[in-house]
Design a protein around this motif. Structure first.
Motif, PDB file in Angstrom:
ATOM      1  N   ARG A  49       0.500   9.882   4.026  1.00 34.73           N
ATOM      2  CA  ARG A  49      -0.336  10.729   3.153  1.00 34.73           C
ATOM      3  C   ARG A  49      -1.571   9.962   2.724  1.00 34.73           C
ATOM      4  N   GLU A  51      -3.027   7.711   4.372  1.00 38.23           N
ATOM      5  CA  GLU A  51      -3.875   7.600   5.557  1.00 38.23           C
ATOM      6  C   GLU A  51      -4.431   8.952   5.999  1.00 38.23           C
ATOM      7  N   ARG A  52      -4.149   9.985   5.207  1.00 39.69           N
ATOM      8  CA  ARG A  52      -4.644  11.346   5.445  1.00 39.69           C
ATOM      9  C   ARG A  52      -4.161  11.947   6.766  1.00 39.69           C
ATOM     10  N   TYR A  85       3.889  15.496   0.127  1.00 40.96           N
ATOM     11  CA  TYR A  85       2.587  16.138   0.279  1.00 40.96           C
ATOM     12  C   TYR A  85       2.252  17.115  -0.846  1.00 40.96           C
ATOM     13  N   ARG A  89      -2.813  13.608  -5.331  1.00 37.32           N
ATOM     14  CA  ARG A  89      -3.284  12.351  -4.730  1.00 37.32           C
ATOM     15  C   ARG A  89      -3.237  11.202  -5.739  1.00 37.32           C
ATOM     16  N   ARG A  93      -1.495   7.699  -4.904  1.00 37.31           N
ATOM     17  CA  ARG A  93      -2.209   6.421  -4.957  1.00 37.31           C
ATOM     18  C   ARG A  93      -1.614   5.442  -5.963  1.00 37.31           C
TER      19      ARG A  93
END
Length: 108
Positions: A49, A51-52, A85, A89, A93
């Motif tokens: 996640r 690393e997108r 997901y 974010r 993080r």
């Protein structure tokens, strides 16, 4: 954060793929090892996640990293991925989801 733990606890309870084959309670060492592998899976999905990686591509991405856990733990990647997901974010993080997973897993 409370919602995170409630969701996490519900996910842990919903992982029959990792259930023991015997009716006896697993030994503490087996539980520690299993929870550790589960936490490793959570960490790998969290890293994907970060690393997108697209959610639908997570299983392939994680498997391409040659993870060290036993093969049976690959079955939980699609179960854990949506939970990771759906987190904001900021949580991805700043929080260690694998530590939270391991803690709740060991409490079961």
């Amino acid at each position: 954060m409370t919602r995170l733990f409630v969701t996490l606890f519900a996910l842990i309870l919903a992982l029959p793929a990792l259930a023991q084959d015997t009716a006896e309670a697993p030994e503490v060492d087996e539980k520690v090892v299993s929870c550790g592998y589960q936490a490793d899976v959570v960490a790998a999905v969290q890293q994907a996640r970060l690393e997108r990686v697209a959610e639908r591509n997570v299983p392939e991405h994680v498997m391409a990293q040659s993870p060290a856990w036993p093969e049976k733990y690959n079955n939980v990647i699609p179960l854990i991925t949506p939970w990771v997901y759906e987190q904001k974010r900021k949580i991805i993080r700043n929080e260690d989801l694998s530590a939270a997973w391991s803690e709740l897993c060991l409490q079961q």
